[in-house]
Motif scaffolding. Structure first.
Motif, short mmCIF file in Angstrom:
data_model
loop_
_atom_site.label_atom_id
_atom_site.label_comp_id
_atom_site.label_asym_id
_atom_site.label_seq_id
_atom_site.Cartn_x
_atom_site.Cartn_y
_atom_site.Cartn_z
N LYS A 146 -72.03 8.76 6.50
CA LYS A 146 -72.17 9.98 7.28
C LYS A 146 -70.83 10.69 7.47
N GLY A 147 -69.74 10.02 7.15
CA GLY A 147 -68.41 10.59 7.27
C GLY A 147 -67.95 11.22 5.97
N PRO A 148 -66.68 11.63 5.89
CA PRO A 148 -66.17 12.26 4.66
C PRO A 148 -66.19 11.30 3.48
N LYS A 149 -66.41 11.84 2.29
CA LYS A 149 -66.43 11.02 1.09
C LYS A 149 -65.85 11.79 -0.08
N LYS A 150 -65.41 11.06 -1.08
CA LYS A 150 -64.74 11.65 -2.23
C LYS A 150 -65.32 11.05 -3.51
N THR A 151 -65.64 11.90 -4.48
CA THR A 151 -66.19 11.41 -5.75
C THR A 151 -65.19 10.54 -6.47
N LEU A 152 -65.64 9.37 -6.91
CA LEU A 152 -64.85 8.49 -7.76
C LEU A 152 -65.25 8.66 -9.23
N THR A 153 -66.56 8.52 -9.49
CA THR A 153 -67.08 8.69 -10.84
C THR A 153 -68.39 9.45 -10.80
N ASN A 154 -68.67 10.15 -11.87
CA ASN A 154 -69.91 10.93 -11.97
C ASN A 154 -70.28 10.92 -13.45
N VAL A 155 -71.16 9.99 -13.83
CA VAL A 155 -71.40 9.70 -15.23
C VAL A 155 -72.88 9.81 -15.59
N SER A 156 -73.17 10.59 -16.61
CA SER A 156 -74.54 10.71 -17.11
C SER A 156 -74.82 9.59 -18.10
N GLN A 157 -75.97 8.93 -17.92
CA GLN A 157 -76.39 7.86 -18.83
C GLN A 157 -77.79 8.19 -19.35
N PRO A 158 -77.88 9.01 -20.40
CA PRO A 158 -79.18 9.44 -20.90
C PRO A 158 -79.95 8.35 -21.63
N ASP A 159 -79.26 7.30 -22.07
CA ASP A 159 -79.88 6.22 -22.82
C ASP A 159 -79.52 4.87 -22.19
N PRO A 160 -80.30 3.82 -22.47
CA PRO A 160 -79.91 2.49 -22.02
C PRO A 160 -78.52 2.13 -22.54
N GLY A 161 -77.74 1.49 -21.71
CA GLY A 161 -76.37 1.13 -22.08
C GLY A 161 -75.53 0.90 -20.84
N THR A 162 -74.22 0.72 -21.04
CA THR A 162 -73.31 0.39 -19.95
C THR A 162 -72.09 1.28 -19.98
N VAL A 163 -71.69 1.75 -18.81
CA VAL A 163 -70.44 2.49 -18.63
C VAL A 163 -69.60 1.71 -17.63
N THR A 164 -68.32 1.50 -17.97
CA THR A 164 -67.43 0.72 -17.11
C THR A 164 -66.22 1.54 -16.70
N ASN A 165 -65.91 1.50 -15.40
CA ASN A 165 -64.77 2.23 -14.85
C ASN A 165 -63.92 1.30 -14.00
N THR A 166 -62.62 1.57 -13.93
CA THR A 166 -61.74 0.85 -13.02
C THR A 166 -61.73 1.58 -11.68
N ILE A 167 -62.00 0.84 -10.61
CA ILE A 167 -62.07 1.41 -9.28
C ILE A 167 -60.75 1.18 -8.55
N LYS A 168 -60.13 2.26 -8.11
CA LYS A 168 -58.88 2.18 -7.35
C LYS A 168 -59.05 2.95 -6.05
N MET A 169 -59.29 2.23 -5.00
CA MET A 169 -59.53 2.85 -3.69
C MET A 169 -58.21 3.15 -3.01
N LYS A 170 -58.11 4.35 -2.45
CA LYS A 170 -56.89 4.75 -1.73
C LYS A 170 -57.01 4.50 -0.23
N ARG A 171 -58.12 4.96 0.36
CA ARG A 171 -58.24 4.90 1.81
C ARG A 171 -59.47 4.15 2.28
N GLY A 172 -60.63 4.49 1.75
CA GLY A 172 -61.87 3.93 2.25
C GLY A 172 -62.09 2.48 1.86
N PRO A 173 -62.93 1.76 2.63
CA PRO A 173 -63.20 0.36 2.34
C PRO A 173 -64.38 0.12 1.42
N ALA A 174 -65.16 1.18 1.11
CA ALA A 174 -66.40 0.94 0.38
C ALA A 174 -66.83 2.17 -0.42
N ILE A 175 -67.85 1.95 -1.26
CA ILE A 175 -68.38 2.98 -2.16
C ILE A 175 -69.86 3.18 -1.87
#
Length: 247
Positions: A146-175
């Motif tokens: 309910k508080g402020p939030k910032k986009t980390l990733t925004n990825v379209s997956q039109p087909d079955p498969g896997t997308v992997t990203n490295t998560i580097k949090m600056k301030r918040g404790p969770a996603i």
């Protein structure tokens, strides 16, 4: 079909500058550490789960309604919470099973609904469905959705498969995890910056061990409720108790 990456910074999906990050946590042996125990309670009315209508891709997602119990209460205790110590610079190693994380999108649901990963590790989004998903992850700056939030990733997956990203949090404790193609898909990932955390058990209790003696700020994270904090002092070889109550 080639996966489309959208809404990512100019630095790229995985390449994020280290400028502004605190020094890396140092793992080592802890001599005569202490323990923090306690419970997380909930006082007041336990609200009903939120109800979403399943309006598309019914052959895969199902029909009717999807219920999500964002504030899950068990015998007066608040579930799906993580208790953690803030700004610990060094201490015990991370648990072997806490590092990278994976979210499976199957039957138009995120599985698991809540998990824990290590900061600066990899988060994999698996599309197990023969329909388009668009996984959208947000850093929860204050901790709750309910508080402020910032986009980390925004990825379209039109087909079955896997997308992997490295998560580097600056301030918040969770996603917060959502699907832009299906508004009834929701999930959370707690991102640990040090190993001094504990997911609250089904009986509402928690325990954090091998804590170096000293004074700390201890916090409780929940994805939909304003987070709480307290001060705690840990003596060598001793046990400190801290209880929290949400309303």
């Amino acid at each position: 079909m080639k996966q489309l990456l959208v809404g990512i910074s100019l630095a790229g999906l995985c390449a994020v500058s280290n400028v502004g990050y605190a020094a890396a946590y140092k793992e080592g042996a802890v001599s005569n550490g202490g323990t923090i125990t306690g419970s997380v309670k909930f006082a007041g009315k336990d609200k009903d789960p939120k109800v979403y209508s399943i309006t598309k891709d019914n052959d895969v997602c199902g029909t009717g309604q999807r219920k999500i119990d964002y504030v899950r209460v068990n015998n007066g205790h608040l579930m799906d919470t993580v208790v953690y110590l803030e700004k610990v610079k060094e201490g015990k190693p991370f648990p072997a099973d806490v590092g990278d994380a994976s979210i499976d999108q199957k039957g138009c649901e995120f599985n698991p609904f809540l998990q824990v990963m290590k900061n600066k590790s990899k988060l994999s989004a698996v599309n197990s469905d023969p329909v388009l998903h668009n996984i959208h992850t947000y850093e929860l700056i204050r901790g709750d959705a309910k508080g402020p939030k910032k986009t980390l990733t925004n990825v379209s997956q039109p087909d079955p498969g896997t997308v992997t990203n490295t998560i580097k949090m600056k301030r918040g404790p969770a996603i917060k995890v959502e699907c832009d193609a299906h508004d009834f898909m929701h999930g959370f990932v707690f991102v640990a910056k040090n190993p001094y955390f504990a997911k609250v058990a089904e009986d509402g209790t928690f325990s954090i061990g091998d804590v170096p003696p000293g004074s700390y700020t201890i916090k409780v994270w929940h994805g939909m409720l304003k987070n709480k904090k307290a001060k705690v002092k840990v003596e060598a070889g001793g046990t400190a108790t801290v209880d929290f109550t949400f309303k």
